[in-house]
Scaffold this motif. Structure first.
Motif, mmCIF file in Angstrom:
data_model
loop_
_atom_site.group_PDB
_atom_site.id
_atom_site.type_symbol
_atom_site.label_atom_id
_atom_site.label_comp_id
_atom_site.label_asym_id
_atom_site.label_seq_id
_atom_site.Cartn_x
_atom_site.Cartn_y
_atom_site.Cartn_z
ATOM 1 N N ILE A 77 0.864 -1.188 0.000
ATOM 2 C CA ILE A 77 0.000 0.000 0.000
ATOM 3 C C ILE A 77 0.897 1.234 0.000
ATOM 4 C CG2 ILE A 77 -1.786 1.280 1.261
ATOM 5 C CD1 ILE A 77 -2.413 -1.415 2.725
ATOM 6 N N ILE A 78 0.798 2.044 -1.045
ATOM 7 C CA ILE A 78 1.653 3.220 -1.109
ATOM 8 C C ILE A 78 0.940 4.396 -0.453
ATOM 9 C CG2 ILE A 78 3.044 4.714 -2.584
ATOM 10 C CD1 ILE A 78 3.021 2.484 -4.661
ATOM 11 N N ALA A 79 1.499 4.846 0.669
ATOM 12 C CA ALA A 79 0.873 5.926 1.447
ATOM 13 C C ALA A 79 1.805 7.126 1.547
ATOM 14 C CB ALA A 79 0.478 5.419 2.829
ATOM 15 N N THR A 80 2.443 7.446 0.415
ATOM 16 C CA THR A 80 3.265 8.657 0.398
ATOM 17 C C THR A 80 2.326 9.860 0.347
ATOM 18 O OG1 THR A 80 3.435 8.378 -1.998
ATOM 19 C CG2 THR A 80 5.283 7.602 -0.702
ATOM 20 N N ASN A 81 2.852 11.046 0.662
ATOM 21 C CA ASN A 81 2.028 12.252 0.698
ATOM 22 C C ASN A 81 1.418 12.575 -0.669
ATOM 23 O OD1 ASN A 81 2.264 12.929 3.428
ATOM 24 N ND2 ASN A 81 4.285 13.829 3.075
ATOM 25 N N ALA A 82 0.326 13.357 -0.640
ATOM 26 C CA ALA A 82 -0.344 13.752 -1.875
ATOM 27 C C ALA A 82 0.326 14.985 -2.493
ATOM 28 C CB ALA A 82 -1.818 14.021 -1.606
ATOM 29 N N SER A 83 1.642 15.076 -2.368
ATOM 30 C CA SER A 83 2.400 16.187 -2.954
ATOM 31 C C SER A 83 3.003 15.711 -4.279
ATOM 32 C CB SER A 83 3.517 16.587 -1.998
ATOM 33 O OG SER A 83 4.365 15.475 -1.786
ATOM 34 N N LEU A 84 3.626 16.631 -4.998
ATOM 35 C CA LEU A 84 4.277 16.254 -6.263
ATOM 36 C C LEU A 84 5.312 15.150 -6.009
ATOM 37 C CD1 LEU A 84 4.695 16.786 -9.285
ATOM 38 C CD2 LEU A 84 6.367 18.538 -8.661
ATOM 39 N N GLU A 85 6.109 15.324 -4.945
ATOM 40 C CA GLU A 85 7.141 14.346 -4.602
ATOM 41 C C GLU A 85 6.509 13.002 -4.236
ATOM 42 O OE1 GLU A 85 6.992 17.379 -3.167
ATOM 43 O OE2 GLU A 85 8.651 18.336 -4.229
ATOM 44 N N GLY A 86 5.444 13.075 -3.436
ATOM 45 C CA GLY A 86 4.761 11.853 -2.997
ATOM 46 C C GLY A 86 4.182 11.087 -4.169
ATOM 47 N N GLU A 87 3.574 11.824 -5.118
ATOM 48 C CA GLU A 87 2.974 11.185 -6.287
ATOM 49 C C GLU A 87 4.050 10.596 -7.200
ATOM 50 O OE1 GLU A 87 -0.022 10.451 -6.455
ATOM 51 O OE2 GLU A 87 -0.947 11.849 -5.039
ATOM 52 N N THR A 88 5.138 11.343 -7.377
ATOM 53 C CA THR A 88 6.243 10.861 -8.209
ATOM 54 C C THR A 88 6.785 9.555 -7.626
ATOM 55 O OG1 THR A 88 6.842 13.161 -8.620
ATOM 56 C CG2 THR A 88 8.471 11.511 -9.229
ATOM 57 N N THR A 89 6.944 9.536 -6.321
ATOM 58 C CA THR A 89 7.466 8.355 -5.635
ATOM 59 C C THR A 89 6.497 7.173 -5.785
ATOM 60 O OG1 THR A 89 8.472 9.856 -4.037
ATOM 61 C CG2 THR A 89 8.403 7.521 -3.446
ATOM 62 N N ALA A 90 5.196 7.454 -5.614
ATOM 63 C CA ALA A 90 4.184 6.400 -5.728
ATOM 64 C C ALA A 90 4.225 5.762 -7.123
ATOM 65 C CB ALA A 90 2.795 6.972 -5.447
ATOM 66 N N MET A 91 4.335 6.630 -8.133
ATOM 67 C CA MET A 91 4.358 6.148 -9.513
ATOM 68 C C MET A 91 5.588 5.273 -9.738
ATOM 69 S SD MET A 91 2.184 8.019 -11.648
ATOM 70 C CE MET A 91 2.745 9.655 -12.145
ATOM 71 N N TYR A 92 6.722 5.753 -9.271
ATOM 72 C CA TYR A 92 7.981 5.032 -9.458
ATOM 73 C C TYR A 92 7.901 3.652 -8.797
ATOM 74 C CZ TYR A 92 12.959 4.122 -9.768
ATOM 75 O OH TYR A 92 14.172 3.570 -10.067
ATOM 76 N N ILE A 93 7.407 3.620 -7.571
ATOM 77 C CA ILE A 93 7.338 2.351 -6.834
ATOM 78 C C ILE A 93 6.384 1.383 -7.515
ATOM 79 C CG2 ILE A 93 6.661 1.257 -4.647
ATOM 80 C CD1 ILE A 93 7.556 3.757 -3.195
ATOM 81 N N SER A 94 5.239 1.896 -7.979
ATOM 82 C CA SER A 94 4.265 0.986 -8.583
ATOM 83 C C SER A 94 4.834 0.361 -9.860
ATOM 84 C CB SER A 94 2.934 1.694 -8.843
ATOM 85 O OG SER A 94 2.941 2.356 -10.078
ATOM 86 N N LYS A 95 5.571 1.170 -10.624
ATOM 87 C CA LYS A 95 6.195 0.628 -11.854
ATOM 88 C C LYS A 95 7.225 -0.437 -11.514
ATOM 89 C CE LYS A 95 5.683 4.330 -15.202
ATOM 90 N NZ LYS A 95 6.252 5.669 -15.356
ATOM 91 N N LEU A 96 7.910 -0.223 -10.405
ATOM 92 C CA LEU A 96 8.964 -1.136 -9.978
ATOM 93 C C LEU A 96 8.379 -2.474 -9.511
ATOM 94 C CD1 LEU A 96 11.934 -0.243 -9.844
ATOM 95 C CD2 LEU A 96 11.672 0.024 -7.380
ATOM 96 N N ILE A 97 7.230 -2.398 -8.837
ATOM 97 C CA ILE A 97 6.666 -3.603 -8.221
ATOM 98 C C ILE A 97 5.781 -4.383 -9.187
ATOM 99 C CG2 ILE A 97 5.212 -4.468 -6.331
ATOM 100 C CD1 ILE A 97 6.169 -2.156 -4.656
ATOM 101 N N LYS A 98 5.108 -3.662 -10.064
ATOM 102 C CA LYS A 98 4.168 -4.289 -11.001
ATOM 103 C C LYS A 98 4.658 -5.617 -11.590
ATOM 104 C CE LYS A 98 0.026 -3.061 -11.474
ATOM 105 N NZ LYS A 98 -0.653 -2.013 -12.196
ATOM 106 N N PRO A 99 5.878 -5.647 -12.156
ATOM 107 C CA PRO A 99 6.334 -6.892 -12.796
ATOM 108 C C PRO A 99 6.406 -8.091 -11.847
ATOM 109 C CG PRO A 99 7.778 -5.055 -13.352
ATOM 110 C CD PRO A 99 6.867 -4.572 -12.284
ATOM 111 N N THR A 100 6.478 -7.849 -10.544
ATOM 112 C CA THR A 100 6.575 -8.955 -9.591
ATOM 113 C C THR A 100 5.229 -9.644 -9.384
ATOM 114 O OG1 THR A 100 6.023 -7.611 -7.645
ATOM 115 C CG2 THR A 100 8.353 -7.703 -8.267
ATOM 116 N N GLY A 101 4.136 -8.985 -9.824
ATOM 117 C CA GLY A 101 2.815 -9.579 -9.663
ATOM 118 C C GLY A 101 2.197 -9.307 -8.298
#
Ligand code: ZN
Length: 198
Positions: free
Chosen positions: A140-164
């Motif tokens: 569960i990605i619970a980073t802040n709703a700031s530009l940095e938080g959203e950028t981080t959330a996007m990056y992490i989701s792309k990283l984890i996606k391939p693992t299923g």
């Protein structure tokens, strides 16, 4: 004319460096501290000293703790297959205060910010990826709703996606630009319950 002594000024300067403390508050605190009985001042300085000496990162989630594992990671009743990713220990504390979240955490100690030159390697992402080698159901990605938080959330989701592994993001009940640590518990819970899969 300089009315304060050099020592008081130095104390004011140090206090002013603390987050959220302006010059006026720093002055009030400094005069208050020097007016305290010696034992109280010793208690204060040893509390700071001991907290600094004995606090380190939890071996699992990297939050601040004084034992090898923080109380959450050490708790066998918690769901260790659900990991909530937060930016800092204060956000973890905010979610713990709701008393409803039963999973564990991962503390990034920052967020990705191209503007400030903070990249993925500057936060504790590698440790998160290593943890995913164990049996994990959901991140569960619970980073802040700031530009940095959203950028981080996007990056992490792309990283984890391939693992299923299922990746979710807390709902937008958290106001844009809002720091999680200042948000009330009801809103935090609603954001958690309304999380969406990425
Ligand atoms: Zn921990």
């Amino acid at each position: 004319m300089e009315i304060n002594s050099g020592y008081i000024n130095r104390l004011i300067e140090e206090l002013e460096r603390l987050p959220g403390i302006g010059n006026k508050s720093a002055q009030r605190m400094a005069y208050y501290i020097v007016s305290l009985p010696n034992e109280r001042v010793e208690k204060l300085t040893s509390a700071i000293d001991n907290a600094k000496k004995h606090t380190h990162y939890c071996k699992e989630c990297l939050t601040m703790t004084d034992s090898e594992l923080c109380p959450v990671c050490a708790d066998k009743q918690r769901d260790h297959k659900t990991i909530m990713v937060v930016e800092n220990p204060r956000d973890l504390a905010a979610y713990e205060k709701t008393g409803k979240y039963r999973g564990v955490y991962h503390v990034l100690h920052g967020a990705i910010s191209p503007m400030l030159g903070i990249g993925p390697a500057d936060i504790r992402l590698k440790e998160l990826i290593t943890r995913l080698e164990d049996d994990v159901d959901e991140v569960i990605i619970a980073t802040n709703a700031s530009l940095e938080g959203e950028t981080t959330a996007m990056y992490i989701s792309k990283l984890i996606k391939p693992t299923g592994i299922k990746v979710t993001r807390i709902a937008s009940g958290v106001p844009v630009g809002g720091d999680i640590e200042y948000i009330d518990e009801v809103t935090l819970l609603r954001a958690l319950e309304g999380r969406v899969e990425l």
